[in-house]
Design a protein around this motif. Structure first.
Motif: not given
Ligand SMILES: [Cu+2]
Lengths: 215, 140
Positions: A83, B70, B81, B103, B105
Motif C-alpha cells: 500500500p 508500519h 516494510m 505509515h 497500514m
Molecule cells: Cu506497510
C-alpha cells in the motif's frame, strides 16, 4: 521558372559556402557524442540484451522479450498488496509520463510495465483491476515464480517473501529500482530511489538523444 | 457543561486538535487505492509541543479491522516494510508519517474508500487517546 539571385545574396552565399564546408569538415572529424551525464539514473556501460522469458500481461496476453522492442520501456517490480512504496512509485511513473507528454509524439512515449514479484496473489485478473487505476497505458505483468525469476535474475532485481503475518497477509521485500529498456529490448539504465519524475524525464530524454545519435 | 461540549467538539472535529495533551496532529490522510487493493496506508504529521517525549503505542479505528504501525525503508536498494512497536515523538518535535517511511497500514474495508471519504483513527499515547479525522485522497 527563372531563378535569380540578387547581388547581395550572391555575395552572402559566397561568404557562407566556405564556412559551411568548414563546418561539414569539422562534423566529419568530431568524435562520437559522449554518453550523457545523468542526474538520477545510472547508464549501463553496455546495454545488456535479455535472454528469452515468457510472462502474462493483465489482459491475459503473453509478454515476452519481443514486447520490449516496440520502443523504450520503464519497468518497476512490486506487488498489488503493497500500500505504500508501490503506489507511490507508480504515481511517480505517471508523473514521469506527464513530464514526457508533449516532448515527443505520443506513439514514441516510453511504455511502463509493472512486473509482479508476488505471483501467488497477483493473477492477471488481480492486475487487471489494479493497473488501469494508475494509467490506462500501464501494463501489469505476472507469471509463475520461475518465470519471474528468469527476468529478475537478469536484471539484479531482488525479491523475497517476508513477514508471515497470517496466511494471506505476508509482505514481499523487493528492489525499489526502476529499470529502463531501450528499443532493442536491452537493459539500458537503472534509476534508484528517491524517484524524482522531473529528473528522470530529463535523464530519459538525454539517454534517448544519445541512443539516437550513435545509431 | 461548556467544558464537556468543548471536549466533544474537539473529539468530533479532531484532525488538527489537541485534547488537553501536547500532541497536535495535522494533514491526516489515507491514500485512495485501486479497487483490488487489499491494504491501505495512512499518513499524518504528529507534533509534540510538550517538554516530554510522547510515545504512540497503538492506533485503533472504527473504520478498519485493525491498524498497524508500519515503516517502509530502502536498504541496499531493497524496499521493505516492517511492523513498528511504538513511535516516539520527541519533546518540542514532530514525527512525519509519509509515503516511503512511517505509515499506518490497514486492511481495506469491504466498502471501497474513495477520495472525499473520511475515516477516524484513535491514537493511543499511554492513557491519552486522541481522535483524528483523516481524508481519503488520491495523490502521489
Ligand atoms: Cu506497510
Amino acid at each position: 521558372m527563372k531563378i535569380s539571385i540578387s547581388g547581395t545574396l550572391n555575395q552572402a552565399l559566397r561568404r557562407i559556402i566556405p564556412l559551411l564546408c568548414a563546418a561539414a569538415l569539422l562534423a566529419a572529424c568530431t568524435p562520437p557524442p559522449e554518453p550523457p551525464q545523468l542526474s538520477r539514473g545510472t547508464l549501463l556501460p553496455s546495454p545488456k540484451p535479455l535472454l528469452d522469458f515468457t510472462l502474462t500481461d493483465h489482459t491475459g496476453a503473453a509478454f515476452t522479450r519481443a514486447n520490449l522492442t516496440d520502443g523504450w520501456t520503464f519497468a518497476f517490480f512490486g506487488y498489488t498488496h503493497c500500500p505504500d512504496v508501490c503506489p507511490t512509485t507508480l504515481a511517480s511513473l505517471v508523473q514521469l509520463r506527464r513530464q514526457l507528454e508533449g516532448t515527443m509524439p505520443s506513439g514514441e512515449l516510453p511504455g511502463t510495465v509493472f512486473i509482479s514479484v508476488d505471483p501467488e496473489r497477483d493473477t492477471p485478473e488481480q492486475l487487471a483491476e489494479f493497473m488501469p487505476y494508475f494509467h490506462p497505458e500501464f501494463l501489469g505483468v505476472t507469471g509463475d515464480e520461475e518465470q519471474i525469476l528468469t527476468v529478475t535474475r537478469q536484471l539484479g532485481i531482488l525479491h523475497a517473501k517476508a513477514e508471515d503475518a497470517g496466511a494471506d497477509d505476508y509482505l514481499v521485500d523487493h528492489s525499489a529500482a526502476i529499470i529502463l529498456f531501450d528499443p532493442d529490448g536491452a537493459f539500458h539504465a537503472v534509476f534508484g530511489v528517491p524517484h524524482d519524475p522531473v529528473a528522470m524525464a530529463g535523464d530519459f530524454l538525454a539517454l534517448k538523444h544519445y541512443y539516437e545519435a550513435i545509431q | 457543561m461548556k467544558r464537556i461540549l468543548l471536549a466533544c467538539t474537539l473529539l468530533v472535529f479532531g484532525g488538527s486538535v489537541t485534547a488537553e495533551s501536547s500532541i497536535n496532529v495535522t494533514n491526516a490522510w489515507v491514500r485512495e487505492a485501486p479497487p483490488s487493493a487489499r491494504m491501505l496506508a495512512a499518513y499524518m504529521t504528529i507534533e509534540n509541543s510538550g517538554d516530554e517525549e510522547r510515545v504512540l503505542s497503538a492506533v485503533t479505528s472504527p473504520d478498519f479491522g485493525h491498524v498497524m504501525l508500519h515503516k517502509s525503508e530502502v536498504v541496499d536498494g531493497v524496499a521493505r516494510m516492517s511492523h513498528v512497536g511504538e513511535l516516539a515523538i520527541p519533546a518540542q518535535g514532530r514525527l512525519e508519517l509519509a509515503p516511503g517511511s512511517y505509515h499506518l497500514m490497514m486492511p481495506a474495508p469491504k466498502e471501497r474508500l474513495t477520495e472525499g471519504d473520511q475515516v477516524t483513527f484513535e491514537l493511543v499515547f499511554g492513557d491519552d487517546r486522541l481522535s483524528v479525522q483523516a481524508d481519503v485522497r488520491k495523490k502521489p
